[in-house]
Design a protein around this motif. Structure first.
Motif, PDB file in Angstrom:
ATOM      1  N   LEU A 269      -4.658  -3.563  -5.699  1.00 50.88           N
ATOM      2  CA  LEU A 269      -5.484  -4.674  -5.221  1.00 50.88           C
ATOM      3  C   LEU A 269      -5.051  -6.006  -5.828  1.00 50.88           C
ATOM      4  N   ILE A 270      -4.565  -5.990  -7.068  1.00 44.28           N
ATOM      5  CA  ILE A 270      -4.089  -7.227  -7.688  1.00 44.28           C
ATOM      6  C   ILE A 270      -2.910  -7.792  -6.899  1.00 44.28           C
ATOM      7  N   PHE A 271      -2.007  -6.908  -6.493  1.00 41.47           N
ATOM      8  CA  PHE A 271      -0.835  -7.357  -5.731  1.00 41.47           C
ATOM      9  C   PHE A 271      -1.198  -7.780  -4.310  1.00 41.47           C
ATOM     10  N   VAL A 272      -2.191  -7.108  -3.728  1.00 37.90           N
ATOM     11  CA  VAL A 272      -2.493  -7.321  -2.319  1.00 37.90           C
ATOM     12  C   VAL A 272      -3.539  -8.422  -2.092  1.00 37.90           C
ATOM     13  N   SER A 273      -4.268  -8.809  -3.132  1.00 35.50           N
ATOM     14  CA  SER A 273      -5.390  -9.741  -2.963  1.00 35.50           C
ATOM     15  C   SER A 273      -4.999 -11.108  -2.381  1.00 35.50           C
ATOM     16  N   PRO A 274      -3.867 -11.752  -2.786  1.00 36.29           N
ATOM     17  CA  PRO A 274      -3.552 -13.052  -2.180  1.00 36.29           C
ATOM     18  C   PRO A 274      -3.350 -12.976  -0.679  1.00 36.29           C
ATOM     19  N   PHE A 275      -2.768 -11.870  -0.211  1.00 38.27           N
ATOM     20  CA  PHE A 275      -2.472 -11.740   1.213  1.00 38.27           C
ATOM     21  C   PHE A 275      -3.726 -11.362   2.008  1.00 38.27           C
ATOM     22  N   LEU A 276      -4.602 -10.553   1.406  1.00 36.22           N
ATOM     23  CA  LEU A 276      -5.889 -10.282   2.054  1.00 36.22           C
ATOM     24  C   LEU A 276      -6.716 -11.562   2.174  1.00 36.22           C
ATOM     25  N   TRP A 277      -6.690 -12.365   1.116  1.00 38.70           N
ATOM     26  CA  TRP A 277      -7.417 -13.644   1.153  1.00 38.70           C
ATOM     27  C   TRP A 277      -6.893 -14.530   2.283  1.00 38.70           C
ATOM     28  N   ARG A 278      -5.575 -14.541   2.482  1.00 35.53           N
ATOM     29  CA  ARG A 278      -4.982 -15.361   3.548  1.00 35.53           C
ATOM     30  C   ARG A 278      -5.427 -14.879   4.923  1.00 35.53           C
ATOM     31  N   LEU A 279      -5.601 -13.578   5.077  1.00 36.15           N
ATOM     32  CA  LEU A 279      -6.063 -13.049   6.359  1.00 36.15           C
ATOM     33  C   LEU A 279      -7.514 -13.430   6.630  1.00 36.15           C
TER      34      LEU A 279
ATOM     35  N   LEU B  51      -5.737   1.183   2.821  1.00 31.98           N
ATOM     36  CA  LEU B  51      -5.463   1.271   1.392  1.00 31.98           C
ATOM     37  C   LEU B  51      -6.385   2.288   0.715  1.00 31.98           C
ATOM     38  N   LEU B  52      -7.697   2.104   0.895  1.00 29.82           N
ATOM     39  CA  LEU B  52      -8.657   2.921   0.155  1.00 29.82           C
ATOM     40  C   LEU B  52      -8.666   4.368   0.618  1.00 29.82           C
ATOM     41  N   GLU B  53      -8.345   4.589   1.896  1.00 34.97           N
ATOM     42  CA  GLU B  53      -8.328   5.958   2.422  1.00 34.97           C
ATOM     43  C   GLU B  53      -7.268   6.807   1.715  1.00 34.97           C
ATOM     44  N   ARG B  54      -6.231   6.153   1.202  1.00 37.34           N
ATOM     45  CA  ARG B  54      -5.159   6.877   0.541  1.00 37.34           C
ATOM     46  C   ARG B  54      -5.496   7.182  -0.922  1.00 37.34           C
ATOM     47  N   PHE B  55      -6.629   6.599  -1.405  1.00 43.82           N
ATOM     48  CA  PHE B  55      -6.986   6.784  -2.806  1.00 43.82           C
ATOM     49  C   PHE B  55      -8.332   7.502  -2.989  1.00 43.82           C
ATOM     50  N   PHE B  56      -9.307   7.243  -2.087  1.00 36.29           N
ATOM     51  CA  PHE B  56     -10.681   7.727  -2.305  1.00 36.29           C
ATOM     52  C   PHE B  56     -11.196   8.459  -1.070  1.00 36.29           C
TER      53      PHE B  56
ATOM     54  N   VAL C 160       0.836  -1.211   0.000  1.00 34.93           N
ATOM     55  CA  VAL C 160       0.000   0.000   0.000  1.00 34.93           C
ATOM     56  C   VAL C 160       0.866   1.255   0.000  1.00 34.93           C
ATOM     57  N   LEU C 161       1.908   1.282   0.843  1.00 34.03           N
ATOM     58  CA  LEU C 161       2.775   2.464   0.908  1.00 34.03           C
ATOM     59  C   LEU C 161       3.535   2.671  -0.402  1.00 34.03           C
ATOM     60  N   LEU C 162       4.048   1.599  -0.970  1.00 30.57           N
ATOM     61  CA  LEU C 162       4.746   1.724  -2.259  1.00 30.57           C
ATOM     62  C   LEU C 162       3.803   2.227  -3.351  1.00 30.57           C
ATOM     63  N   SER C 163       2.575   1.722  -3.325  1.00 28.13           N
ATOM     64  CA  SER C 163       1.603   2.144  -4.327  1.00 28.13           C
ATOM     65  C   SER C 163       1.254   3.614  -4.182  1.00 28.13           C
ATOM     66  N   SER C 164       1.007   4.060  -2.951  1.00 30.85           N
ATOM     67  CA  SER C 164       0.588   5.447  -2.742  1.00 30.85           C
ATOM     68  C   SER C 164       1.712   6.440  -3.011  1.00 30.85           C
TER      69      SER C 164
ATOM     70  N   THR D 132      -7.815   7.632 -13.237  1.00 34.87           N
ATOM     71  CA  THR D 132      -6.405   7.355 -12.948  1.00 34.87           C
ATOM     72  C   THR D 132      -6.259   6.726 -11.566  1.00 34.87           C
ATOM     73  N   THR D 133      -7.005   7.271 -10.606  1.00 38.20           N
ATOM     74  CA  THR D 133      -6.976   6.725  -9.255  1.00 38.20           C
ATOM     75  C   THR D 133      -7.502   5.295  -9.227  1.00 38.20           C
ATOM     76  N   ILE D 134      -8.540   5.025 -10.007  1.00 38.79           N
ATOM     77  CA  ILE D 134      -9.107   3.672 -10.066  1.00 38.79           C
ATOM     78  C   ILE D 134      -8.086   2.690 -10.643  1.00 38.79           C
ATOM     79  N   VAL D 135      -7.372   3.124 -11.681  1.00 44.28           N
ATOM     80  CA  VAL D 135      -6.341   2.263 -12.282  1.00 44.28           C
ATOM     81  C   VAL D 135      -5.259   1.929 -11.244  1.00 44.28           C
ATOM     82  N   GLY D 136      -4.805   2.949 -10.511  1.00 46.39           N
ATOM     83  CA  GLY D 136      -3.802   2.722  -9.466  1.00 46.39           C
ATOM     84  C   GLY D 136      -4.315   1.802  -8.380  1.00 46.39           C
ATOM     85  N   THR D 137      -5.603   1.976  -8.011  1.00 44.72           N
ATOM     86  CA  THR D 137      -6.200   1.133  -6.970  1.00 44.72           C
ATOM     87  C   THR D 137      -6.298  -0.318  -7.428  1.00 44.72           C
ATOM     88  N   ILE D 138      -6.738  -0.529  -8.671  1.00 50.92           N
ATOM     89  CA  ILE D 138      -6.864  -1.894  -9.196  1.00 50.92           C
ATOM     90  C   ILE D 138      -5.493  -2.587  -9.223  1.00 50.92           C
ATOM     91  N   GLY D 139      -4.472  -1.841  -9.652  1.00 55.82           N
ATOM     92  CA  GLY D 139      -3.120  -2.413  -9.665  1.00 55.82           C
ATOM     93  C   GLY D 139      -2.662  -2.819  -8.280  1.00 55.82           C
TER      94      GLY D 139
END
Length: 778
Positions: free
Chosen positions: A468-478, A518-523, A438-442, A459-466
């Motif tokens: 979320l793709i990286f973070v989704s496996p780890f969120l799923w594990r949680l 994550l989302l607070e830094r984008f929306f 999240v920090l690297l993305s923001s 543009t913000t949505i594109v950055g958010t989707i990118g």
């Protein structure tokens, strides 16, 4: 003819002086580090009788490179797995020792009216012992096979990590000039965050990179690649506000987990020796004799504090961790000096221009003198222990023995404890990974997309989707329960159900918090809420695909992490000896007169009091060999005994002691452990000798210790008669020992229940008898 640059002539002068002095010190059998320091003094600006360095600033740059390669080499020897293996005793002892010495140094500085920053740096200088000096002293004294040496090596590993923490804290203090507890905690938290992040990413990518380039990596390319990775990590550490030395140490510890660790260490040795020599010579150049004269009383006082303080702190720390008194004292006398990390800490203060000029040369003088005292202190350790035994009250000695025995008893980790530990580790690591993404993305991905695509919602949505793709496996594990099989076993037990639900709720709360982060830094909050709902729905719908992705990531990480052990088993032997005994290794010479004889015929236990725990014969491992096992040439024996017993046995074999037993690859072998059982009142073993009891046959093991009425016997004879309440320490097959231990514990509980029932029946009979007497009017 064009004159040579001063840098070349200065470097030639440094290396020439270092060569001459170190050859002399090698002949005198003195530590080479002292030779480098004296060589630096000879070519330094404070001595005018010999040629002097012209461009000192250039030499300082070379010295900084020397520190980087010195820490890189220490990292290669460090390894995070080695830190895991040093265990609680070494960790507890190191923490008590370093914190105690830092406190002593700080108090001394304040008593002398030094500034706060000078006092703190003095504490840091006094805190860390010298690995180089201790290793040299152990080699010369021939004590590497002693039991206390293993504890000392573990303490040194832990000290390396504590030294890195000290460097970070001292840098923070120097830059901020603020000593608040909040800043210290933030610095430690920042250090832990980046240490874990770099370790995870390093283990995932670096071995994969080296494996991919395996066919192209000759020795030259491997060395260049390793140095490039080292400098890259040095740059990253500087970017995030850490010292370059920390970056070098981290990359060294990452490469230490790869299959190329030994080869890299071998290739790096000439480079490290060259720049290390320049560093130590540059340290010696700053030594000023006038400061030595002016502060002679302070140097003597610091030497006294280091020797007495380290002996006291290490001994107390080792005793607190459950080590016997003798081992604690020997470890304390071994660590009573300062060395390379003290120079690095002192030079940090000078580089940042926050400490007084006299601290650095004082540290050099104290280190040089304590280097000379180390071999003599090693020889004094055992006489001092014998004196302590005479003067300490017997009740104190018995109390220490009882405490050591209790702390060294091995306890099995139950299913619930294993689950909680796995839950904590996984939650911590995954949270760090998500936070870092999240920090690297923001800070990098979002500004990049806005620069290329414009600053708008899409543009913000594109950055958010990118992201979320990286973070989704780890969120799923949680969100998904960890280790379902173990979870089902625990859930079947009612007393764990509430705790399991609580832990799972906490993980979901962590996941929700990280998604909000994550989302607070984008929306804005409203859009973030909508995106959160969509994200949860996506994780549920694509659960199987995300699980496959996470499994692949985890598999790749574990493959890299365990690759070195799969190819070469670690040169580490598990604890198979109780109390003062320990495990040593002997190789049977081809000319040994006992070849072809059985262990019964050799009678080593009867003559020396030792036990043979294992025999390594080629690729074959013979666990707890019986008395009819014969000895053959080149057999490697893992032998249990005290230092005195092993010394006598070693002299008999005319063979030197190895530090450890090399574990040989074997697919079909039972796990051998050290465990203890308590003889229950109605046990079948009570009243029988060890030989009559059949313990050896039933556990495929040997009795290596007995504790009876507070007295200890190591490697008892087979005619010893066991009594109720005796504690037997046995090396044997894990499954058989566990079954025997449970049977004895169950028998003890049954006897206790019968005694309680019998006592209750007797009490009822007394009451009934009293009532009868009253009724009869007597």
């Amino acid at each position: 003819m064009e004159a040579l640059p001063h840098l070349i002539t200065d470097l030639g002068l440094i290396l020439g002086a270092a060569a001459i002095v170190t050859i002399l010190f090698k002949w005198l059998k003195q530590p080479l580090v002292l030779g480098y320091l004296i060589a630096g003094f000879l070519v330094g600006p404070n001595l005018h009788l010999t040629p002097t360095i012209v461009e000192i600033n250039n030499i300082k740059v070379w010295a900084e490179i020397g520190v980087i390669f010195l820490l890189f080499g220490l990292g290669l020897e460090f390894s995070f797995k080695k830190l895991m293996r040093v265990g609680a005793p070494a960790s507890i002892t190191a923490i008590i020792e370093v914190s105690g010495m830092v406190f002593f140094g700080y108090v001394l500085g304040k008593l002398m009216n030094w500034s706060q920053i000078d006092s703190i740096f003095l504490g840091g200088v006094l805190g860390i012992s010298s690995t180089t000096i201790i290793m040299r002293a152990f080699d010369e004294a021939g004590v590497k096979g002693k039991q206390f040496a293993g504890l000392v090596f573990g303490i040194l590993v832990m000290e390396d990590l504590l030294a890195i923490v000290l460097l970070v804290l001292l840098t923070t203090i120097s830059i901020s000039s603020n000593f608040s507890g909040t800043d210290m905690l933030l610095s430690v938290a920042k250090l832990i965050f980046f240490l874990v992040l770099w370790f995870l990413l390093g283990i995932f990518f670096v071995p994969t990179l080296l494996r991919w380039a395996k066919k192209l990596l000759n020795e030259e390319m491997l060395l260049i690649t390793s140095l490039a990775l080292c400098i890259l990590m040095v740059w990253l550490a500087s970017v995030v506000g850490f010292s370059p030395a920390l970056g070098a140490f981290i990359m060294g510890s990452i490469l230490a987990e790869t299959i190329y660790a030994e080869k890299i260490e071998h290739l790096l040795k000439p480079v490290k020796d060259l720049f290390g020599a320049v560093f130590f010579v540059s340290v010696g150049m700053l030594f000023n004799p006038s400061i030595f004269v002016n502060y002679a009383w302070l140097i003597i006082l610091l030497i006294f504090i280091i020797i007495m303080g380290k002996i006291f702190n290490v001994t107390i720390g080792a005793l607190v961790s459950g080590q016997p008194l003798k081992i604690s004292v020997q470890a304390g006398f071994s660590l009573a000096q300062i060395g390379e990390f003290s120079f690095i800490i002192a030079s940090l203060g000078m580089t940042l221009k926050v400490t007084s000029d006299f601290i650095y040369p004082i540290a050099i003088a104290v280190s040089a003198i304590t280097t000379f005292t180390t071999p003599y202190l090693l020889k004094l350790a055992e006489p001092f222990y014998n004196w302590l035994v005479k003067v300490l009250p017997p009740s104190w000695l018995k109390a220490m023995n009882r405490y050591s025995n209790r702390t060294q008893k091995q306890s099995n980790v139950n299913e619930w404890q294993a689950y909680v530990r796995s839950w904590l580790i996984n939650s911590f690591l995954i949270s760090i990974l998500i936070t870092s993404i999240v920090l690297l993305s923001s800070y990098y991905l979002l500004p990049f997309t806005r620069t290329k695509l414009g600053d708008n919602t899409w543009t913000t949505i594109v950055g958010t989707i990118g992201t979320l793709i990286f973070v989704s496996p780890f969120l799923w594990r949680l969100l998904i329960p960890y280790n379902r099989e173990r979870l089902q076993i625990l859930a079947a037990k009612k007393r764990f159900r509430g705790s399991i639900y609580l832990l799972h709720f906490i993980r979901i709360a962590i996941a929700i918090f990280l998604i909000g982060f994550l989302l607070e830094r984008f929306f804005s909050p409203k859009i973030a809420l909508v995106v959160s709902v969509l994200l949860f729905a996506t994780l549920i719908l694509l659960s199987n695909k995300i699980r496959v992705l996470y499994t692949r990531i985890k598999k790749q990480f574990l493959l890299n992490y365990n690759e070195r052990e799969q190819i070469k088993k670690p040169d580490v032997q598990e604890e198979l000896a109780p109390w003062d005994a320990h495990l040593a290794s002997y190789v049977i010479d081809s000319n040994f007169i006992g070849i072809g004889k059985t262990l019964q015929e050799l009678a080593w236990r009867e003559n020396f009091g030792i036990n043979v725990a294992r025999i390594f014969r080629g690729n074959k491992i013979i666990n707890t060999p019986n008395k009819f096992e014969k000895i053959y040439p080149l057999d490697k024996l893992a032998v249990i005994g005290t230092d005195e017993q092993l010394t006598s046995f070693s002299w008999k074999l005319n063979n030197s002691i190895d530090e450890t037993v090399t574990t040989v690859n074997s697919t079909n072998r039972n796990e051998v452990i050290l465990s203890h059982i308590i003889i229950a009142p109605k046990s079948n073993f009570a009243g029988k000798t060890i030989r009559e009891s059949g313990i050896r046959e039933s556990t495929h093991g040997i009795v290596v210790g007995v504790e009876s009425n507070g007295e200890r016997m190591i490697n008892p004879e087979s005619i010893y008669v066991m009594k109720t309440g005796d504690i037997l320490w046995i090396v044997g097959d894990k499954l058989r020992l566990t079954a025997l231990k449970k049977a004895e514990e169950k028998l003890g509980v049954k006897v206790e229940e019968e005694e309680i029932k019998s006592e209750a029946n007797f009490t009822e009979a007394l009451i009934e008898n009293e009532n009868n007497i009253k009724n009869q009017g007597v």
